[in-house]
Design a protein around this motif. Structure first.
Motif, PDB file in Angstrom:
ATOM      1  N   PHE A  34       0.835  -1.200   0.000  1.00 59.94           N
ATOM      2  CA  PHE A  34       0.000   0.000   0.000  1.00 59.94           C
ATOM      3  C   PHE A  34       0.867   1.246   0.000  1.00 59.94           C
ATOM      4  O   PHE A  34       1.887   1.301   0.673  1.00 59.94           O
ATOM      5  N   TYR A  36       0.636   5.424   0.756  1.00 58.77           N
ATOM      6  CA  TYR A  36      -0.132   6.503   1.357  1.00 58.77           C
ATOM      7  C   TYR A  36       0.640   7.804   1.195  1.00 58.77           C
ATOM      8  O   TYR A  36       1.868   7.819   1.165  1.00 58.77           O
ATOM      9  N   GLN A  38       1.092  11.544   3.154  1.00 57.58           N
ATOM     10  CA  GLN A  38       0.809  12.207   4.415  1.00 57.58           C
ATOM     11  C   GLN A  38       1.299  13.651   4.363  1.00 57.58           C
ATOM     12  O   GLN A  38       2.489  13.905   4.181  1.00 57.58           O
ATOM     13  N   PRO A  44      -2.406   9.920   7.287  1.00 60.55           N
ATOM     14  CA  PRO A  44      -2.114   9.391   5.951  1.00 60.55           C
ATOM     15  C   PRO A  44      -3.382   9.263   5.104  1.00 60.55           C
ATOM     16  O   PRO A  44      -4.462   8.983   5.622  1.00 60.55           O
ATOM     17  N   LEU A  87       4.336   7.208   2.339  1.00 64.13           N
ATOM     18  CA  LEU A  87       4.518   6.007   3.154  1.00 64.13           C
ATOM     19  C   LEU A  87       4.137   4.773   2.361  1.00 64.13           C
ATOM     20  O   LEU A  87       3.135   4.782   1.639  1.00 64.13           O
ATOM     21  N   PHE A 101       4.320  -0.550   8.378  1.00 63.05           N
ATOM     22  CA  PHE A 101       4.603   0.660   7.617  1.00 63.05           C
ATOM     23  C   PHE A 101       6.099   0.902   7.535  1.00 63.05           C
ATOM     24  O   PHE A 101       6.847   0.625   8.479  1.00 63.05           O
ATOM     25  N   GLY A 102       6.532   1.441   6.416  1.00 62.29           N
ATOM     26  CA  GLY A 102       7.887   1.930   6.294  1.00 62.29           C
ATOM     27  C   GLY A 102       8.008   3.302   6.917  1.00 62.29           C
ATOM     28  O   GLY A 102       6.991   3.916   7.282  1.00 62.29           O
ATOM     29  N   PRO A 103       9.236   3.823   7.047  1.00 62.02           N
ATOM     30  CA  PRO A 103       9.453   5.109   7.704  1.00 62.02           C
ATOM     31  C   PRO A 103       9.065   6.316   6.868  1.00 62.02           C
ATOM     32  O   PRO A 103       8.944   7.426   7.391  1.00 62.02           O
TER      33      PRO A 103
END
Lengths: 111, 111
Positions: A34, A36, A38, A44, A87, A101-103
Motif C-alpha cells: 500500500f 499513502y 501524508q 495518511p 509512506l 509501515f515503512g518510515p
C-alpha cells in the motif's frame, strides 16, 4: 524478520523534475503493498494497493509498480502540491490485521 | 460523512497522569486501528478491533488499553503516562478492504 524500508529518506526536486521513490520489503507471504500520502499535521491518505508482481497503478502524476522485492512510486513532472511524505506499507496473507509501515520518504518540490 | 474524527488534537500530560484519546468513525466500518507515529519510525500498530466487543493487541500495546462497545467508537486509554508515550496517535478504520481511512491525529506530549 518482516520489515519495510524506504529510500531516500528525503528528496528535493525542482518542479517538473521526474523521479522515483523506493519501498523495499522482506515479508513472509505478501498480501498487498500500500502507498499513502501524508501531509504535515494530517493523517495518511490512501493512494494505491498493489497485489502482485508486475502490477501497476496510476493516479495523476503518480504511478506505483511492484516487483517481488520492492515497489516504486514514480512521480512524473511533479508540482509543488505533490510535496508530502509518502509512506508504503505491507499486509500479510496469514494475518489480515497485521500491517507494517515503512518510515516514509519526505518529498519537497521546489517551484 | 465526517470520516474518522479524533479528539483532542493536542494534549500535554504530566508523568503518571491518565487520559483517553477518542476516535469515532461514521462509515460503519468493522475494523478500527490505533497507531502511533514517532519521527523517522513509521506507524506502529498499538491495538485493533474487528468489530464491537472484539479487540486485540498490535505490535506495541504496553501502557495502553482499548475498548469497543459500539461500531463507531474506539477509545484508547493511557494509564500512568510516561515520556516514552510522547508521540502522534492516529486512529484508522476500514470496511474490510485494504484501504484504511485515517483520522487527523492527536499530538501527545508527556513531561
Amino acid at each position: 524478520e518482516d520489515q519495510v524500508t524506504q529510500s531516500p529518506e528525503a528528496l528535493r526536486l525542482q518542479e517538473g523534475e521526474s523521479s522515483s521513490l523506493n519501498c523495499s520489503y522482506t515479508v513472509s507471504g505478501l498480501r498487498g503493498l500500500f502507498w499513502y500520502r501524508q501531509d504535515p499535521g494530517k493523517g495518511p491518505e490512501f493512494l494505491f494497493t498493489l497485489y502482485s508482481a508486475g502490477e501497476e497503478k496510476e493516479k495523476e502524476r503518480l504511478k506505483a509498480t511492484l516487483t517481488k522485492k520492492e515497489s516504486f512510486l514514480h512521480i512524473t513532472a511533479p508540482k509543488p502540491e505533490d510535496s508530502a511524505t509518502y509512506l508504503c506499507a505491507v499486509g500479510f496473507k496469514t494475518s489480515y490485521d497485521k500491517v507494517i509501515f515503512g518510515p516514509g520518504t519526505s518529498l519537497s518540490v521546489i517551484p | 460523512n465526517a470520516g474518522v474524527t479524533q479528539t483532542p488534537k493536542f494534549r500535554i500530560l504530566k508523568i503518571g497522569q491518565s487520559m483517553t484519546l477518542q476516535c469515532t468513525q461514521d462509515m460503519n466500518h468493522n475494523y478500527m486501528y490505533w497507531y502511533r507515529q514517532d519521527p523517522g519510525m513509521g506507524l506502529k500498530l498499538i491495538y485493533y478491533s474487528v468489530g464491537a466487543g472484539i479487540t486485540d493487541k498490535g505490535e506495541v500495546p504496553n501502557g495502553y488499553n482499548v475498548s469497543r462497545s459500539t461500531t463507531e467508537d474506539f477509545p484508547l486509554r493511557l494509564e500512568l503516562a510516561a515520556p516514552s508515550q510522547t508521540s502522534v496517535y492516529f486512529c484508522a478504520s476500514t470496511l474490510g478492504t485494504d484501504t484504511q481511512y485515517f483520522g487527523p491525529g492527536t499530538r501527545l506530549t508527556v513531561l
